[in-house]
Each structure stands twice: as C-alpha cells, then as structure tokens.
Scaffold this motif. Structure first.
Motif, PDB file in Angstrom:
ATOM      1  N   VAL A  12      -1.919  -5.238  -3.099  1.00 17.75           N
ATOM      2  CA  VAL A  12      -0.828  -5.653  -2.225  1.00 17.75           C
ATOM      3  C   VAL A  12      -0.756  -4.662  -1.080  1.00 17.75           C
ATOM      4  O   VAL A  12      -0.731  -3.450  -1.310  1.00 17.75           O
ATOM      5  N   ARG A  84      -1.187 -11.700   7.338  1.00 17.47           N
ATOM      6  CA  ARG A  84      -0.736 -12.460   6.162  1.00 17.47           C
ATOM      7  C   ARG A  84      -1.744 -13.556   5.800  1.00 17.47           C
ATOM      8  O   ARG A  84      -1.934 -13.890   4.638  1.00 17.47           O
ATOM      9  N   SER A  87      -4.457 -13.143   3.012  1.00 22.08           N
ATOM     10  CA  SER A  87      -4.133 -13.223   1.588  1.00 22.08           C
ATOM     11  C   SER A  87      -4.991 -14.294   0.924  1.00 22.08           C
ATOM     12  O   SER A  87      -5.020 -15.454   1.359  1.00 22.08           O
ATOM     13  N   ARG A 111      -7.531 -10.120  -5.942  1.00 26.08           N
ATOM     14  CA  ARG A 111      -6.456 -10.883  -5.302  1.00 26.08           C
ATOM     15  C   ARG A 111      -5.771 -10.005  -4.283  1.00 26.08           C
ATOM     16  O   ARG A 111      -5.138  -9.001  -4.645  1.00 26.08           O
ATOM     17  N   THR A 113      -2.943  -9.584  -1.430  1.00 22.88           N
ATOM     18  CA  THR A 113      -1.687 -10.121  -0.903  1.00 22.88           C
ATOM     19  C   THR A 113      -1.233  -9.238   0.251  1.00 22.88           C
ATOM     20  O   THR A 113      -1.072  -8.032   0.081  1.00 22.88           O
ATOM     21  N   THR A 115       1.742  -8.550   2.795  1.00 21.77           N
ATOM     22  CA  THR A 115       3.188  -8.847   2.940  1.00 21.77           C
ATOM     23  C   THR A 115       3.674  -8.588   4.362  1.00 21.77           C
ATOM     24  O   THR A 115       2.979  -7.945   5.163  1.00 21.77           O
TER      25      THR A 115
END
Lengths: 115, 114
Positions: A12, A84, A87, A111, A113, A115
């Motif tokens: 993230v 973004r 992602s 994965r 992500t 933000t």
C-alpha cells in the motif's frame, strides 16, 4: 522445487510515491515476464526479459514504469510517481526458453494499492 | 496482432454436468493456445496447451480443448463438473513466430451449483 516468488505480497502506498516490486524466477529459467491484472480483467503483458535484456517492453504503459534484471535472474519492477490507476495485481512469470510454446510459470502476484 | 475473445463472462453448471467454456482467437501466425485457471487467492495454473500437434488437447483435472482452425475456436470442456472446478478461467494466445508474450482473454468465472 521452488516456484516463482514475488515480494511483497501486498503493498500500500500513497499517490506520488515510488515503489519496487521484486520477482524471483524459477532457477535456470532464462525468460521472465511481468503482467498486470486489474480487477475483473485478464492479465496484461508489460515487459519480457531474455537473460538480462528487455526483449519486448511494448506493454509498459508510460515512462513511470521501468524494470531491470541485471544478473539474468531476479527482476525488479519500478514505478515512479504512483497514481491511483496503477492499483492492480502485478504478476511475474518465468519460462525455460522464452519460446511461444514454452509454459510460463506464474508467481502469486503483488497486490499494489495506491491511496 | 493477436487476441482472444471469451464469449461468456460467467458460466454456472450443476455438479456432475458437463462444462463448456468458449473461446475464439485471432492471430496473424500459427498460434499457441492455452487455458489457465486462477483459483481465489492462488496463482495462475496451466490447464492445457495447443502447439500445432494434435488438435484435441487433454489437460489436467479432466479438462480438454479442441483447436478448430476453420472456426478459430479453442473451447474448453469437461464431461462432469466438480465443486473444486469453481474458479476463473482464461483463454490465452501466443504467436510462435517471435512473439513470446501471452495475450489473455477477459476470463470466464465458473460457478458450480451443488
């Protein structure tokens, strides 16, 4: 034997940050591929290495994306100034020879992500 | 250019009944065709591949696919569905002539009804 491994499994990050995703291919495999899988879609090709050199980077979406494989084994996918829209799950695969009929073995993915 | 079209985004079958997942391809050269399966939270796994040998290809877990050049199709079948077959299935094409990247379809989600 060990399969393709990818680290981290999850990442993230904030918009605008830099990220590195790592891929360890199956030992002895000369070809290495990166794909990106967005939610609800099939994987899309990004880049293909034969040994240390990028044989085909036509799938990289823009110059914020870069990948290296300096010793012909481990590869790192680098994304600058993340957005973004970056992602997705980033998949790495390797194959023994890189020929079109050769099976590609996929890792579990990272994965990402933003933000 | 190469591409694949998976005609169904979602297929539901009852356990023990036949499975048919449809795929059509487009390729400038003699293609290699694959079916990959993706179970939730697991990596992509090769089910079977066609590389210009026999047109009927048998894969793992009882799956098979038939290459039909005249129809540009490579449909995946299984005689009897099992609960463990529930997953996402991708039809994939790769040109043999110097184009090693895989081009994936958009996937078909297979649901098995008990």
């Amino acid at each position: 034997g060990a399969g393709v491994s990818q680290t981290p499994s999850n990442k993230v990050t904030e918009k605008g940050k830099y990220v590195e995703l790592r891929c360890d291919p199956i030992s002895g495999h000369t070809a290495l591929y990166w794909y990106r899988q967005s939610l609800g879609q099939g994987p899309e090709f990004l880049i293909y290495f034969q040994g240390t050199g990028a044989a085909d980077d036509s799938g990289l979406p823009n110059d914020r994306f870069f990948a290296v494989r300096p010793e012909g084994s481990v590869s790192t996918l680098k994304i600058q100034r993340t957005e973004r829209g970056d992602s997705a799950v980033y998949l790495c695969a390797s194959s023994q020879s890189g020929q079109g009929f050769d099976e590609q073995y996929f890792g579990p993915g990272t994965r990402l992500t933003v933000t | 250019a190469q591409s694949v079209t998976q005609l169904d985004s979602h297929v539901s079958v009852s356990e023990g009944t036949p499975v048919l997942l449809r795929c059509n391809y487009s390729s400038s050269y003699s293609p290699s065709l694959f079916w990959y399966v993706q179970h939730p939270n697991k990596g992509l796994q090769l089910l079977l591949k066609y590389t210009s040998a026999a047109t009927l290809v048998k894969g793992i877990n009882g799956f098979e696919a038939e290459f039909k050049k005249s129809e540009t199709s490579f449909h995946l079948t299984k005689p009897s569905a099992h609960m463990s077959d529930a997953a996402e299935y991708f039809c994939v094409v790769s040109d043999i002539r110097g184009n090693e990247k895989l081009t994936f379809g958009t996937g078909t989600r297979l649901t098995i009804i008990p």
